[in-house]
Design an enzyme around this catalytic site. Structure first.
Site, PDB file in Angstrom:
ATOM      1  N   TYR A  21       0.784  -1.226   0.000  1.00 53.38           N
ATOM      2  CA  TYR A  21       0.000   0.000   0.000  1.00 53.38           C
ATOM      3  C   TYR A  21       0.818   1.280   0.000  1.00 53.38           C
ATOM      4  O   TYR A  21       0.260   2.362  -0.105  1.00 53.38           O
ATOM      5  CB  TYR A  21      -0.914   0.009   1.231  1.00 53.38           C
ATOM      6  CG  TYR A  21      -2.378  -0.108   0.880  1.00 53.38           C
ATOM      7  CD1 TYR A  21      -2.912  -1.328   0.498  1.00 53.38           C
ATOM      8  CD2 TYR A  21      -3.214   0.989   0.931  1.00 53.38           C
ATOM      9  CE1 TYR A  21      -4.254  -1.445   0.182  1.00 53.38           C
ATOM     10  CE2 TYR A  21      -4.553   0.886   0.615  1.00 53.38           C
ATOM     11  CZ  TYR A  21      -5.071  -0.330   0.248  1.00 53.38           C
ATOM     12  OH  TYR A  21      -6.385  -0.439  -0.059  1.00 53.38           O
ATOM     13  N   LYS A  33       1.318 -14.796   3.716  1.00 48.40           N
ATOM     14  CA  LYS A  33       1.570 -15.587   2.507  1.00 48.40           C
ATOM     15  C   LYS A  33       3.053 -15.929   2.516  1.00 48.40           C
ATOM     16  O   LYS A  33       3.774 -15.724   1.533  1.00 48.40           O
ATOM     17  CB  LYS A  33       1.168 -14.776   1.262  1.00 48.40           C
ATOM     18  CG  LYS A  33       1.211 -15.556  -0.044  1.00 48.40           C
ATOM     19  CD  LYS A  33       0.015 -16.464  -0.252  1.00 48.40           C
ATOM     20  CE  LYS A  33       0.179 -17.292  -1.510  1.00 48.40           C
ATOM     21  NZ  LYS A  33      -0.944 -18.236  -1.733  1.00 48.40           N
ATOM     22  N   ASP A  74      -5.023 -17.302   1.298  1.00 47.27           N
ATOM     23  CA  ASP A  74      -6.047 -17.902   0.435  1.00 47.27           C
ATOM     24  C   ASP A  74      -6.902 -18.892   1.215  1.00 47.27           C
ATOM     25  O   ASP A  74      -8.128 -18.916   1.093  1.00 47.27           O
ATOM     26  CB  ASP A  74      -5.445 -18.514  -0.836  1.00 47.27           C
ATOM     27  CG  ASP A  74      -4.082 -19.150  -0.627  1.00 47.27           C
ATOM     28  OD1 ASP A  74      -3.524 -19.039   0.482  1.00 47.27           O
ATOM     29  OD2 ASP A  74      -3.575 -19.783  -1.570  1.00 47.27           O
ATOM     30  N   ASP A 126      -7.011  -5.202   3.918  1.00 48.35           N
ATOM     31  CA  ASP A 126      -7.973  -4.445   3.124  1.00 48.35           C
ATOM     32  C   ASP A 126      -9.019  -5.393   2.547  1.00 48.35           C
ATOM     33  O   ASP A 126     -10.232  -5.188   2.691  1.00 48.35           O
ATOM     34  CB  ASP A 126      -7.196  -3.737   2.001  1.00 48.35           C
ATOM     35  CG  ASP A 126      -8.076  -2.909   1.090  1.00 48.35           C
ATOM     36  OD1 ASP A 126      -9.089  -2.368   1.582  1.00 48.35           O
ATOM     37  OD2 ASP A 126      -7.742  -2.786  -0.098  1.00 48.35           O
TER      38      ASP A 126
HETATM   39 MG    MG Z   1     -10.882  -1.066   1.166  1.00 47.45          MG
END
Ligand code: MG
Ligand code: NAI
Length: 335
Positions: free
Chosen positions: A123, A171, A204, A228
């Site tokens: 981000y 991950k 996942d 997010d």
């Molecule tokens: Mg969002």
């Protein structure tokens, strides 16, 4: 009177902030709102999506309630939301998702809170062309210090609120250095909280587990982009973005906002659901130590959902609008 910066924002922002400030006032919250501009509206007016006056007010008062802000896709100015989180180092993005009475959802008894690292990961927006027009690259940053503080925030919250499990999502099988570091820090921090169960899951698998059996999750802690996505997924389990709030908290400042965007499709039509921003404002009341008022508003909201669903907005199956909902909650606060 506590001074709190109020950014009404774009699209449906003004409608839902009007609703929420009215409900808080009716409930007796002693807040002096300092109204400031940001987002597309501010950009059109002053050429700056975050005017200096707004930054100065936040710098001074350190607490913000913010409506959604429109961010242009692909080009234009950078997300104001992301800039504010970085500017004031609001490193914990806290997003509860809790089943509500009378809200249509295939899932019951969901009660999970995502702690999303809010300052790093993919981000940070560090992107460049390696070969213009052909090959783009993006950089993810994860530091031990930032991982440590968000993971501790999640465990501290769990301890303080008698929550018994923390799930760290990563991950690390593929992104071995960045999310591997996050996982390593989580394993170390968890040893200091022996009474809280610790689990780690690959993102996942986590997404599937959240849909198959969401009741197994309690506190979730993860990196920025995963947080997010998963927190929106969690919102979907309990009725959608219209009913989930969020807080962005740092050591010296806090900003409370809805998870949803500015909903340009319904802006100005009196159809916006204020519940998400209302939940964010309940987190604000918690932050201010006003738990009594927070509990009264929660009770009034639950009563309206239970007994007067028809006054609610159409996105949650009501037949009413922003104003009928607001009036009903204010009325429910009177008895
Ligand atoms: Mg969002
Ligand atoms: P959105 O959340 O604005 O809308 C998605 C869908 O949900 C729309 O159909 C909308 O009508 C509905 N919706 C959202 N909030 C609602 C509410 N309170 N009541 C009833 N229905 C509601 O997402 P979208 O369309 O992807 O983004 C629109 C703009 O908002 C973009 O410019 C985006 O960058 C910005 N945005 C801002 C956020 C923030 O300020 N925190 C978060 C997400 C998006």
């Amino acid at each position: 009177m506590k001074k709190v910066v109020l950014i009404a924002g774009d699209g449906i922002g003004p409608e839902i902030t009007r609703s929420v400030t009215k409900i808080l006032k009716t409930a007796g919250a002693e807040i002096d709102w300092v109204e400031c501009l940001a987002g597309e509206g501010a950009y059109k007016e002053s050429g700056n999506p975050i005017p200096q006056d707004t930054l100065d007010a936040i710098e001074e008062h350190r607490i913000v309630l913010k409506g959604p802000l429109t961010t242009p896709v692909g080009s234009g100015f950078r997300s104001v939301n992301v800039s504010l989180r970085q500017e004031f180092d609001l490193y914990s993005n806290i997003r509860p998702a809790k089943s509500l009475p009378n809200i249509d959802s295939p899932f019951n008894n969901v009660d999970m809170i995502t702690f999303r690292e809010n300052t790093q990961g993919l981000y940070i927006g560090k992107e460049h062309w390696a070969d213009e027009g052909e090959h783009a690259e993006s950089i993810a940053v994860v530091t031990r210090t930032a991982s440590n503080r968000i993971i501790r925030a999640a465990f501290d919250y769990a301890q303080k609120h008698n929550r018994n499990k923390v799930t760290l999502v990563h991950k690390a099988n593929i992104l071995k250095l960045t999310t591997g570091l996050f996982l390593e820090v989580g394993k170390n921090v968890s040893k200091e909280y022996p009474d809280i169960e610790f689990q780690d899951l690959i993102v996942d698998n986590m997404a599937m587990q959240m849909v198959l059996n969401p009741q197994q999750f309690d506190i979730i802690v993860t990196t920025n982009l995963f947080g997010d996505i998963l927190s929106d997924l969690a919102s979907g389990l309990v009725g959608g973005l219209g009913v989930t709030g969020a807080a962005n908290i740092g050591d010296n400042a806090a900003m409370f906002e809805a998870v949803h965007g500015s909903a340009p499709d319904i802006a100005g039509k009196n159809l916006a659901n204020p519940i998400a921003l209302l939940f964010s404002s309940l987190m604000l009341l918690d932050y201010l130590g006003e738990t009594g008022i927070r509990n009264r508003i929660t009770a009034a909201l639950y009563r309206v959902l239970q007994d007067q669903k028809y006054v609610c907005t159409p996105d949650i199956g009501g037949k009413g609008n922003t104003e009928t909902f607001t009036e009903a909650v204010c009325a429910a606060l009177q008895y």
